[in-house]
Design a protein around this motif. Structure first.
Motif, short mmCIF file in Angstrom:
data_model
loop_
_atom_site.label_atom_id
_atom_site.label_comp_id
_atom_site.label_asym_id
_atom_site.label_seq_id
_atom_site.Cartn_x
_atom_site.Cartn_y
_atom_site.Cartn_z
N ALA A 1 0.85 -1.20 0.00
CA ALA A 1 0.00 0.00 0.00
C ALA A 1 0.88 1.24 0.00
CB ALA A 1 -0.90 0.01 1.22
N GLN A 2 0.43 2.25 -0.72
CA GLN A 2 1.13 3.53 -0.76
C GLN A 2 0.66 4.37 0.42
OE1 GLN A 2 0.20 5.88 -4.18
NE2 GLN A 2 1.79 7.38 -3.78
N ARG A 3 1.60 5.08 1.01
CA ARG A 3 1.27 5.98 2.13
C ARG A 3 1.87 7.36 1.86
NH1 ARG A 3 3.23 2.74 7.35
NH2 ARG A 3 5.18 3.15 6.31
N LEU A 4 1.30 8.32 2.52
CA LEU A 4 1.81 9.69 2.47
C LEU A 4 1.92 10.17 3.91
CD1 LEU A 4 2.64 12.15 0.78
CD2 LEU A 4 0.24 12.86 0.80
N HIS A 5 3.12 10.49 4.33
CA HIS A 5 3.39 10.89 5.72
C HIS A 5 2.90 9.82 6.70
CE1 HIS A 5 4.58 14.72 4.09
NE2 HIS A 5 3.37 14.92 3.59
N GLY A 6 3.03 8.56 6.30
CA GLY A 6 2.64 7.46 7.18
C GLY A 6 1.17 7.10 7.15
N LEU A 7 0.36 7.83 6.42
CA LEU A 7 -1.08 7.57 6.34
C LEU A 7 -1.40 6.87 5.02
CD1 LEU A 7 -2.35 11.02 7.61
CD2 LEU A 7 -2.21 8.89 8.91
N PRO A 8 -2.24 5.84 5.07
CA PRO A 8 -2.56 5.12 3.82
C PRO A 8 -3.37 5.99 2.86
CG PRO A 8 -3.90 4.32 5.65
CD PRO A 8 -2.92 5.30 6.22
#
Length: 92
Positions: free
Chosen positions: A68-75
């Protein structure tokens, strides 16, 4: 007693090598995506923060890795990939 100890050590060894195999295939998957991101129309920043969400072997030996891709640790919603390996070779 010696036989029980031998069986216990064998079980621990098998469990440890299975874990290593799962870790190795997870690293294979993330390394592949981070190296070949352009093939999928992605940018390098798209694959900076990946998380393995599932990683298991099917009975035929194929290892299935879900990322899964995350941004700043959020999915990120619907930003996932599945990679399938036989040994160290990507098959799908």
């Amino acid at each position: 007693m010696k036989r029980i100890l031998t069986n216990l050590l064998l079980l621990l060894f098998v469990g440890a090598t299975a874990g290593l195999s799962a870790q190795d295939s997870g690293k294979l998957a993330t390394d592949y995506l981070q190296k070949e991101f352009a093939l999928f129309g992605l940018e390098a920043t798209d694959v900076e923060d990946l998380k393995i969400t599932d990683n298991y072997a099917s009975p035929n030996g194929t290892r299935h890795v879900y990322v899964a891709q995350r941004l700043h640790g959020l999915p990120i919603l619907n930003a996932a990939a599945s990679l399938h390996f036989r040994g160290n070779q990507l098959v799908h």
